[in-house]
Design an enzyme around this catalytic site. Structure first.
Site, PDB file in Angstrom:
ATOM      1  CB  SER A  45      -0.957  -0.045   1.183  1.00 53.89           C
ATOM      2  OG  SER A  45      -2.000   0.874   1.033  1.00 53.89           O
ATOM      3  CG  ASP A 197      -4.476  -2.537   0.976  1.00 54.79           C
ATOM      4  OD1 ASP A 197      -3.557  -3.120   1.596  1.00 54.79           O
ATOM      5  OD2 ASP A 197      -4.584  -1.307   0.928  1.00 54.79           O
TER       6      ASP A 197
END
Length: 363
Positions: A45, A197
């Protein structure tokens, strides 16, 4: 200072929205340290974005180029946030914590993302962060960078397993997949597979760095709190704490695996050359991150981002003062203290390798 005289480290960078500015501060200080060489970076991320920006700048202009690239990126993130409807409310400004808990824009956005699928909420797939990454990062340079190996983790939606992208396959899509929160953005499709993610499966993934035989010192830069002393007492706080636990679970599991490996080495007298023992280090400030609310991860106002940057530099400065001499010698992150309730293997009476013992018996 010649490269071979420097101490070498690998870095594992967590994700955490704008809290990734803490990592920016850490990286800025480490890049300033001429006695250190960064061999590999695993990021998820915001950690992945820091990693690719650093690699781009490092390939183009060395250490100073990497520091400047990171500064431009985070300034760009803040500038883009000025056009966002999510802004701190007056009470948020007064608290000085970077919180968005009273922001009408944030509260509306939070509610909508729990009710409406991202594809319907944002049918045009508008993503200013993707545009910024495309503008500021040259992925040909990232993939050509030989001074630091880069690993970017995303989560395969279909299998639930971590997918680690590495040079020369890193692209804007792999980075955006690593940062794709499913309640905010549609899954990113790469080679026919959908990704969310990377924090769900590796925040960050440690195994690519453990497998890297060129460096045995692994430094985890942690921006998410493992522990919160105050119990959540509202629906939002409960959801936020669940998310923190979820995003820390993969890291905890990998650290436990490393701890078990080290305990087996000690208990059985195994050869380190065959069963490699990592030297682990941690750059983190539990009390500081515990004071940051979950909503502040969406606050990219420059005064808040720059404050996090300064805190991150302070973390790295303190860590270097206390632990630089230990690099290349021993771990400074005590896994036994963290996982004191973990399984501990019982040593056998004879610690000699089985083959050596068998040869003696046959003789």
């Amino acid at each position: 200072m010649p490269r071979e005289e420097r101490k070498h480290i690998d870095l594992a960078l967590q994700g955490g929205g704008s809290h990734g500015a803490l990592t920016w501060g850490v990286l800025d200080r480490l890049l300033e340290e001429e006695r250190l060489e960064i061999d590999g970076i695993s990021g998820t991320s915001a950690g992945a974005m820091n990693a690719v920006v650093l690699a781009d700048g490092l390939h183009r202009g060395g250490r100073q180029g990497a520091r400047e690239a990171l500064g431009r990126f985070w300034r760009g993130v803040s500038d883009a946030a000025q056009l966002s409807p999510i802004q701190p409310a007056p009470w948020d400004w007064l608290t000085g914590t970077g919180s968005l808990d009273h922001s009408p824009g944030y509260l509306m956005f939070e509610s909508l993302t729990q009710l409406i699928a991202p594809a319907k909420l944002n049918p045009l797939k508008i993503n200013p962060l993707r545009d910024l990454v495309c503008k500021l990062v040259d992925f040909e340079r990232v993939n050509a960078c030989r001074r630091a190996k880069i690993y970017v983790t995303a989560t395969n939606v279909r299998t639930g397993r971590a997918k680690v992208f590495r040079q020369p396959e890193i692209s804007v899509d792999t980075v955006m997949a690593s940062a794709c929160l499913p309640f905010m953005f549609p899954a990113v499709e790469i080679d026919g597979e959908a990704y969310w993610d990377g924090g769900y499966s590796g925040n960050p993934a440690l195994f690519p760095l453990v497998d890297d035989m060129d460096c045995q010192d692994l430094v985890v830069v942690q921006v998410n709190p493992l522990v919160r002393q105050k119990l959540p007492d509202s629906a939002r706080d409960i959801i936020n704490r669940i998310n923190e636990i979820t995003f820390n679970t993969s890291l905890i599991k990998e650290l436990r695996s490393i701890q078990l490996l080290q305990q087996l080495i000690d208990a059985e007298g195994l050869e380190v050359e065959r069963y490699r023992s990592m030297r682990l280090h941690l750059i983190h400030a539990e009390q500081e991150v515990e004071q940051l609310s979950a909503s502040s991860k969406f606050n990219a106002q420059w005064d808040f981002v720059s404050r996090l940057y300064r805190q991150g530099r302070g973390w790295a400065e303190l860590w270097l003062e206390q632990h630089f001499d230990a690099i290349g010698q021993h771990s400074t992150f005590d896994l036994d203290a963290v996982f004191g309730d973990g399984f501990r293997p019982v040593a056998t009476k004879d610690r000699r390798p089985h083959r050596a013992k068998r040869d003696e018996d046959e003789a």
